[in-house]
Design an enzyme around this catalytic site. Structure first.
Site, PDB file in Angstrom:
ATOM      1  N   GLU A  27      40.323  41.834  36.202  1.00 44.33           N
ATOM      2  CA  GLU A  27      40.317  40.655  35.337  1.00 44.33           C
ATOM      3  C   GLU A  27      41.279  39.564  35.778  1.00 44.33           C
ATOM      4  O   GLU A  27      41.007  38.377  35.621  1.00 44.33           O
ATOM      5  CB  GLU A  27      40.714  41.067  33.922  1.00 44.33           C
ATOM      6  CG  GLU A  27      39.750  41.974  33.238  1.00 44.33           C
ATOM      7  CD  GLU A  27      40.303  42.346  31.881  1.00 44.33           C
ATOM      8  OE1 GLU A  27      39.945  41.679  30.919  1.00 44.33           O
ATOM      9  OE2 GLU A  27      41.108  43.292  31.813  1.00 44.33           O
TER      10      GLU A  27
ATOM     11  N   GLN B 282      31.223  45.020  40.374  1.00 42.37           N
ATOM     12  CA  GLN B 282      32.584  45.007  40.918  1.00 42.37           C
ATOM     13  C   GLN B 282      32.814  46.130  41.919  1.00 42.37           C
ATOM     14  O   GLN B 282      33.778  46.102  42.665  1.00 42.37           O
ATOM     15  CB  GLN B 282      33.615  45.075  39.785  1.00 42.37           C
ATOM     16  CG  GLN B 282      33.947  46.466  39.249  1.00 42.37           C
ATOM     17  CD  GLN B 282      32.926  46.983  38.258  1.00 42.37           C
ATOM     18  OE1 GLN B 282      31.754  46.702  38.346  1.00 42.37           O
ATOM     19  NE2 GLN B 282      33.378  47.771  37.309  1.00 42.37           N
TER      20      GLN B 282
ATOM     21  N   SER C  44      40.272  46.034  32.743  1.00 39.85           N
ATOM     22  CA  SER C  44      40.783  46.446  34.057  1.00 39.85           C
ATOM     23  C   SER C  44      41.087  47.938  34.073  1.00 39.85           C
ATOM     24  O   SER C  44      42.089  48.386  34.632  1.00 39.85           O
ATOM     25  CB  SER C  44      42.042  45.643  34.424  1.00 39.85           C
ATOM     26  OG  SER C  44      41.744  44.270  34.428  1.00 39.85           O
TER      27      SER C  44
END
Lengths: 448, 335
Positions: free
Chosen positions: B292, B48, B88
């Protein structure tokens, strides 16, 4: 804390689309993952798994497995120092209720029973296939609402097929008086929603390599999403001081929540300790899909009391998360789900019951949007249905109910930093959806 | 038989940080004699871009170029504790910890520079290119490489900092559920445009409009990747995926990607994405977590678009061609 400045702009690096640090490694195939480490003399671990959904273990015979050429170790529950565990005990949720290797019973098809360690992956697979288990079948429970019936067969020693929250059979959220709200409402809308389990589907499957060190410590190369969480849980299962372990990872080929359970490291450590050799245990694709925990199936009931003008004055949500056989992270998610309801709307009367229910299927656990994704499917489908029934613009219905700064949320926290109104207004602009002036003028900063 | 077209909406919020808190992350920052600054963590990058975010935040706070930052993660022997990458929490927790560590390191850097330049540390500033300079002067300055060498070999000073972020644990009140579960809420509205083939039940998602309020996009390109990658996952959840297609019946679970279908690039929708920034008071440079939530709004938006197209209300995921054809049959039987 910590933001030196929060005015827009004025930054040198923040807010700039700099190239990601690992981009070149990823796209040229040079990034090192845990499986790129290949120590000399490495052994391979494979698992013999339950072939039944729910059964007593009458006999576990490992004699044929031990005879397979290349097999060096066969491990059963007797080899696991603390066989009963629960990963969430690290954050003081729950108590040990899952086993590393099955003892007297299996609660799901695929539950690990015997670990076979061999000099090759093939020999480990042959050894695992040679284990013979005699079962006494028990009636499985697959439906969450069947599982919680008072006469349902309890799956586990503690006797309830649901997680207990401080004496309650579910996580509760209560605001106002939902029954009075229903009584005053012009309309009642009550619908049911259902999802099925979903796989995280990372490119890289779950796995680890454990290498005994010359100083007596174990070095764990892992694709875990949480290095210290894995270290701490593994040490508890091994019953060794935390300082005896080292986890090395941090470059992972996709996680999406599927790599926060602690399923491969503890048994690999035991194998490495018993053999003195490096041990590799990595899921194949079948294991990643059917053994590794998926996103839970959820069943959600929403009952709304709505006025003619679209104001929702009461919302009751009952959520059943299908945790499968064991807790893993599910009790945490049921609380998160409860706090998320009734969605980003200000509703004066709210009643939430969020259940974490055990059934005879693969334990479910974390996945991206844990406790929220399926709830949002139910909530936002419900909003569309209400708008259709009232012949209202679906964005208008959301805007008039949208929470704003200063509103009291159902879990009794004052809302701040809200922006639902603004994202809806912007989306309307993008697709040319016209909003009347009074809705266009709404702001999350202005109290209702 | 026809291709029917529809549009659906969904609007959502999503919490930043581990539910109920109690989840700390630490960071350490130190200068080597090369003038590079090492950010030591045990946090995990799943693809990510957490390492990149940590480097950007460190560079911004130190006042140095992005290229001077080395991110060293994740080894539990060399990196301080992090709860992990989930909920998150990465950008928010790690970002805040890195800012705190980098602030301390920056102070040490300016004090060392003050001694070397024989000026007051309060009169120094960084120029973002690697120099520490006297405010208002072009001559009185020192490059970070020279400073790092001087600090070590001449001044006997360390240039380092420690940082931690902890949101304290909140215990829910058992009767009412009163709790403080999160650090912030990010927001999204998705508009999905679909076609439904009323002969085959096949849904095609033509276009998704994604609007996200994220506090601050530390890296707007990566934020956009999260938004559009997540929307793709949302399409997949909505139309394709399950490990138990006949749930709660346990049989016929897919075993591999031959049986577990997911949309390829050609099945993905055209995307239009917009980011709104309302900085969060407790976020690193105002950032909230959006890792998320990006798969969430697309699912009901597609469900609502299918209804708009053909009148079939789908309440069970995934929305397979079979479920749409059965819905259409039911509508015809009722009509």
């Amino acid at each position: 804390m910590s933001a030196p400045t929060t005015e827009a702009g004025g930054f040198d690096v923040v807010g700039k689309p700099v190239q990601r640090l690992d981009a070149m490694g990823h796209v040229t195939g040079r990034t090192q993952y845990f499986e790129d480490y290949n120590p000399a003399g490495m052994l391979h671990l494979k698992m013999h798994r339950s072939e039944r959904h729910h059964a007593n273990l009458v006999e576990v015979d490992t004699s044929e497995a031990e005879k397979v050429k290349g097999v060096v170790k066969v491990l059963t529950y007797k080899d696991v120092p603390k066989n009963w565990y629960t990963i969430l005990t690290l954050i003081n949720v729950g108590y040990p209720e899952e086993v590393v290797l099955a003892e007297k019973k299996v609660l799901w098809m695929g539950e690990p029973i015997v670990a076979v360690v061999a000099t090759s992956e093939r020999a480990a697979l042959e050894g695992a296939a040679a284990v013979k288990v005699t079962y006494e079948d028990l009636e499985p429970i697959f439906d969450v609402e069947e599982a919680i019936k008072p006469d349902a067969f309890p799956l586990k020693p503690h006797g309830t097929n649901y997680f207990e929250y401080e004496g309650h059979h579910c996580r509760r959220v209560r605001l106002g008086d939902v029954e009075q709200g229903f009584a005053e409402a012009d309309h009642i809308f009550e619908f049911k929603y259902q999802s099925r389990p979903i796989e995280q589907a990372p490119t890289e499957t779950t796995g680890c390599i454990v290498e005994p060190q010359h100083n007596g410590r174990l070095k764990i190369y892992s694709d875990t999403q949480a290095c210290f969480f894995t270290l701490d849980n593994t040490a508890l299962i091994l019953d060794v001081p935390f300082g005896k372990l080292q986890v090395v990872g941090g470059t992972v080929g996709g996680g999406f929540g599927g790599k926060v359970d602690v399923t491969v490291e503890p048994i690999s450590c035991i194998a490495a300790m018993q053999t003195g050799k490096p041990v590799k245990y990595v899921y194949d694709r079948y294991e990643e899909m059917q053994i590794s925990s998926p996103r839970a199936a959820e069943r959600i009931y929403i009952k709304d009391g709505v006025m003619n003008d679209g104001r929702i004055i009461a919302r009751q949500c009952t959520l059943y998360a299908d945790a499968g056989a064991y807790s893993r992270h599910s009790p945490y998610a049921a609380t998160k789900a409860a706090a998320h309801m009734p969605g980003p709307y200000t509703i004066p009367n709210v009643h939430i019951d969020s259940w974490c229910v055990y059934t005879n299927r693969t334990p479910s656990s974390a996945m991206r949007g844990f406790g929220v994704t399926i709830g949002d499917f139910a909530l936002e489908t419900q909003m569309d249905r209400i708008a259709r029934e009232l012949d209202m613009d679906p964005l208008a219905l959301r805007l008039i109910n949208a929470y704003r700064d200063g509103d009291m949320k159902a879990h009794h926290k004052v809302a701040e930093g809200t922006a639902l109104i603004e994202v809806i207004q912007k989306a309307a602009d993008l697709v040319g959806h016209e909003l009347p002036g009074e809705l266009r003028a709404l702001s999350s900063r202005e109290g209702r | 038989m026809a291709i029917l077209r529809g549009r659906g909406y969904a609007a959502v919020n999503y919490p930043t940080g581990m539910n109920l808190g109690g989840d700390p992350t630490q960071a350490l920052v130190h200068a080597t004699t090369t003038g590079n600054f090492v950010v030591s963590l045990s946090s995990v990058d799943l693809g990510q871009g957490l390492k990149t975010v940590a480097a950007q935040v460190a560079a911004e706070t130190l006042g140095l170029p992005y290229e001077n930052i080395i991110v060293d993660t994740a080894d539990t022997d060399t990196g301080p504790h992090c709860m992990g990458t989930f909920a998150s929490r990465g950008t928010h927790r790690v970002g805040n910890a890195v800012i705190m560590a980098a602030q301390e390191a920056r102070e040490a850097m300016l004090e060392a520079a003050a001694e070397e330049l024989e000026v007051d540390a309060a009169d120094l500033e960084t120029d973002g290119t690697g120099f520490i300079k006297l405010k208002g002067s072009e001559e009185k300055k020192i490059h970070v490489v020279d400073l790092a060498l001087a600090a070590h070999f001449k001044l006997g000073r360390t240039i380092a900092g420690r940082g931690i972020f902890l949101k304290e644990r909140s215990y829910p009140e058992p009767e009412t559920g009163k709790m403080d579960p999160d650090s912030a809420q990010a927001h999204a509205c998705t508009v999905a445009e679909v076609t439904v083939d009323d002969e085959t039940g096949v849904v095609e998602v033509l276009h998704m409009y994604n609007v996200y309020e994220v506090g601050r996009a530390i890296n707007p390109a990566m934020a956009r990747q999260q938004i559009e990658g997540g929307a793709w996952m949302g399409v997949s959840h909505a139309l394709y995926e399950t490990t138990e297609p006949y749930y709660p019946v346990r049989e016929h679970g897919p075993r591999d990607f031959e049986e577990y279908l997911m949309p390829g690039p050609a099945d993905n929708a055209q995307m239009t994405s917009e980011i709104i920034e309302f900085p969060a008071a407790n976020g690193p440079y105002g950032a909230k977590g959006i890792g998320e939530m990006t798969a969430n709004a697309p699912i009901p938006a597609i469900a609502n678009a299918i209804y708009d197209a053909c009148g079939v209300r789908l309440t069970e995921m995934p929305f397979t061609p079979e479920s749409i054809l059965r819905g259409l049959d039911e509508l015809r039987a009722r009509a």
